[in-house]
Design a protein around this motif. Structure first.
Motif, mmCIF file in Angstrom:
data_model
loop_
_atom_site.group_PDB
_atom_site.id
_atom_site.type_symbol
_atom_site.label_atom_id
_atom_site.label_comp_id
_atom_site.label_asym_id
_atom_site.label_seq_id
_atom_site.Cartn_x
_atom_site.Cartn_y
_atom_site.Cartn_z
ATOM 1 N N ASN A 188 13.518 -10.288 8.598
ATOM 2 C CA ASN A 188 13.681 -11.474 9.454
ATOM 3 C C ASN A 188 12.878 -11.529 10.833
ATOM 4 O O ASN A 188 13.091 -12.249 11.589
ATOM 5 C CB ASN A 188 15.227 -11.612 9.674
ATOM 6 N N ASP A 189 11.967 -10.622 10.775
ATOM 7 C CA ASP A 189 10.957 -10.718 11.950
ATOM 8 C C ASP A 189 9.627 -11.292 11.524
ATOM 9 O O ASP A 189 9.033 -10.927 11.015
ATOM 10 C CB ASP A 189 10.663 -9.198 12.683
ATOM 11 N N PRO A 190 9.368 -12.494 12.132
ATOM 12 C CA PRO A 190 8.177 -13.077 11.905
ATOM 13 C C PRO A 190 6.969 -12.727 12.365
ATOM 14 O O PRO A 190 5.648 -12.786 11.753
ATOM 15 C CB PRO A 190 8.206 -14.612 12.629
ATOM 16 N N LEU A 191 6.977 -11.448 13.235
ATOM 17 C CA LEU A 191 5.872 -10.581 13.509
ATOM 18 C C LEU A 191 5.581 -9.231 12.485
ATOM 19 O O LEU A 191 4.709 -8.758 12.839
ATOM 20 C CB LEU A 191 5.946 -10.040 14.897
ATOM 21 N N ARG A 192 6.514 -9.128 11.608
ATOM 22 C CA ARG A 192 6.303 -8.307 10.720
ATOM 23 C C ARG A 192 6.645 -8.635 9.187
ATOM 24 O O ARG A 192 7.589 -8.349 8.575
ATOM 25 C CB ARG A 192 7.305 -7.191 10.958
ATOM 26 N N PRO A 193 5.725 -9.636 8.706
ATOM 27 C CA PRO A 193 6.104 -10.167 7.403
ATOM 28 C C PRO A 193 5.929 -9.016 6.407
ATOM 29 O O PRO A 193 5.125 -8.468 6.494
ATOM 30 C CB PRO A 193 4.877 -11.156 7.332
ATOM 31 N N ILE A 194 6.864 -9.200 5.186
ATOM 32 C CA ILE A 194 6.732 -8.592 4.202
ATOM 33 C C ILE A 194 6.436 -9.496 3.007
ATOM 34 O O ILE A 194 7.139 -10.471 2.878
ATOM 35 C CB ILE A 194 8.126 -7.846 3.814
ATOM 36 N N PHE A 195 5.386 -9.145 2.492
ATOM 37 C CA PHE A 195 5.048 -10.102 1.090
ATOM 38 C C PHE A 195 5.692 -9.192 -0.329
ATOM 39 O O PHE A 195 5.477 -8.002 -0.354
ATOM 40 C CB PHE A 195 3.541 -10.286 0.921
ATOM 41 N N VAL A 196 6.159 -9.985 -1.148
ATOM 42 C CA VAL A 196 6.592 -9.390 -2.606
ATOM 43 C C VAL A 196 5.831 -10.129 -3.615
ATOM 44 O O VAL A 196 5.712 -11.239 -3.568
ATOM 45 C CB VAL A 196 8.316 -9.263 -2.658
ATOM 46 N N ALA A 197 5.443 -9.411 -4.508
ATOM 47 C CA ALA A 197 5.208 -9.848 -5.947
ATOM 48 C C ALA A 197 6.326 -9.771 -6.690
ATOM 49 O O ALA A 197 6.865 -8.794 -7.016
ATOM 50 C CB ALA A 197 3.858 -9.079 -6.428
ATOM 51 N N THR A 198 6.267 -11.006 -7.604
ATOM 52 C CA THR A 198 7.760 -10.939 -8.342
ATOM 53 C C THR A 198 7.257 -11.587 -9.764
ATOM 54 O O THR A 198 6.262 -12.163 -9.974
ATOM 55 C CB THR A 198 8.897 -12.021 -7.644
ATOM 56 N N ASP A 199 7.934 -11.078 -10.775
ATOM 57 C CA ASP A 199 7.650 -11.700 -12.008
ATOM 58 C C ASP A 199 8.757 -12.859 -12.476
ATOM 59 O O ASP A 199 9.158 -13.400 -11.204
ATOM 60 C CB ASP A 199 8.087 -10.612 -13.116
ATOM 61 N N GLU A 200 8.537 -13.575 -13.556
ATOM 62 C CA GLU A 200 9.077 -14.793 -13.719
ATOM 63 C C GLU A 200 10.762 -14.593 -13.765
ATOM 64 O O GLU A 200 11.309 -15.557 -13.609
ATOM 65 C CB GLU A 200 8.875 -15.418 -15.169
ATOM 66 N N LEU A 231 3.979 0.058 -13.369
ATOM 67 C CA LEU A 231 3.040 -1.195 -13.558
ATOM 68 C C LEU A 231 1.654 -1.131 -12.744
ATOM 69 O O LEU A 231 0.808 -2.064 -12.955
ATOM 70 C CB LEU A 231 3.952 -2.485 -12.730
ATOM 71 N N ARG A 232 1.505 0.123 -12.360
ATOM 72 C CA ARG A 232 0.139 0.193 -11.806
ATOM 73 C C ARG A 232 -0.949 0.022 -12.692
ATOM 74 O O ARG A 232 -0.872 0.427 -13.893
ATOM 75 C CB ARG A 232 0.042 1.368 -10.755
ATOM 76 N N GLY A 233 -2.067 -0.582 -12.376
ATOM 77 C CA GLY A 233 -3.268 -0.758 -13.124
ATOM 78 C C GLY A 233 -3.379 -2.081 -13.701
ATOM 79 O O GLY A 233 -4.203 -2.386 -14.563
ATOM 80 N N GLN A 234 -2.232 -3.040 -13.529
ATOM 81 C CA GLN A 234 -2.366 -4.384 -14.026
ATOM 82 C C GLN A 234 -2.780 -5.372 -12.849
ATOM 83 O O GLN A 234 -2.681 -6.471 -12.981
ATOM 84 C CB GLN A 234 -0.969 -4.562 -14.251
ATOM 85 N N HIS A 235 -3.496 -4.937 -11.670
ATOM 86 C CA HIS A 235 -3.976 -5.744 -10.798
ATOM 87 C C HIS A 235 -2.816 -6.379 -9.669
ATOM 88 O O HIS A 235 -3.247 -7.539 -8.956
ATOM 89 C CB HIS A 235 -4.960 -6.595 -11.103
ATOM 90 N N ILE A 236 -1.781 -5.939 -9.519
ATOM 91 C CA ILE A 236 -0.593 -6.391 -8.768
ATOM 92 C C ILE A 236 -1.118 -6.211 -7.458
ATOM 93 O O ILE A 236 -0.999 -7.121 -6.362
ATOM 94 C CB ILE A 236 0.501 -5.995 -9.427
ATOM 95 N N GLY A 237 -1.520 -4.955 -7.257
ATOM 96 C CA GLY A 237 -1.794 -4.501 -6.075
ATOM 97 C C GLY A 237 -3.076 -5.277 -5.346
ATOM 98 O O GLY A 237 -2.888 -5.607 -4.064
ATOM 99 N N ARG A 238 -3.984 -5.600 -6.099
ATOM 100 C CA ARG A 238 -5.104 -6.462 -5.554
ATOM 101 C C ARG A 238 -4.505 -7.788 -5.270
ATOM 102 O O ARG A 238 -4.988 -8.305 -4.209
ATOM 103 C CB ARG A 238 -6.003 -6.250 -6.659
#
Length: 156
Positions: A50-62, A100-107
């Motif tokens: 909930n802190d706009p100065l500390r954004p967290i991004f998530v990668a999600t599936d369908e 799931l590593r190696g599937q370019h999710i991190g990139r």
């Protein structure tokens, strides 16, 4: 796959990834990192989400399952004696589920963070990586990052 800002309902899935990160660090440096611990308590994680100065991004599936995350912190040293006033986006933690590593999710997560930093007028993007985590070092180098500073130690 979608990359979006984290929500409180993602906390359980984020916590599973935080445990994976801690295990990597514990296995590499058990003298420093506790086994089975995570970086943030639930209250701390909720506050960060909930802190706009500390954004967290998530990668999600369908199915909206969290595949990975990137914890970020805006940093700026306005009026510092020696540092300029540049605005930095610091990646505090980036993790993709170990299965799931190696599937370019991190990139894709990294690229989304870079785009976000540019959109928000940042001069640079920084992060720290433990020398024990050679796969992460190689990943970040493949993204174009270069060492900015080096931490050193002497164990007594």
């Amino acid at each position: 796959m979608e990359i979006r800002k984290a929500k409180e309902q993602d906390m359980e899935q984020i916590n599973k990834l935080l445990l994976q990160v801690c295990l990597v660090h514990h296995n590499g440096r058990p003298d420093l990192f506790k086994y089975g611990a995570k970086k943030y308590t639930n209250d701390q994680l909720k506050a960060i989400i909930n802190d706009p100065l500390r954004p967290i991004f998530v990668a999600t599936d369908e199915h909206d399952v969290v595949l990975g995350y990137a914890f970020c912190i805006f940093q700026q040293h306005i009026g510092d004696n020696i540092l300029t006033d540049i605005k930095t986006l610091y990646i505090d933690d980036l993790c993709v589920d170990e299965s799931l590593r190696g599937q370019h999710i991190g990139r894709q997560l990294y690229d989304a963070v870079v785009a976000f930093a540019k959109e928000n007028g940042c001069y640079n993007l920084t992060l720290n990586v433990w020398s024990l985590n050679e796969p992460a070092i190689k990943f970040y180098e493949s993204c174009g990052l270069k060492p900015q500073k080096i931490g050193m130690e002497l164990i007594l």
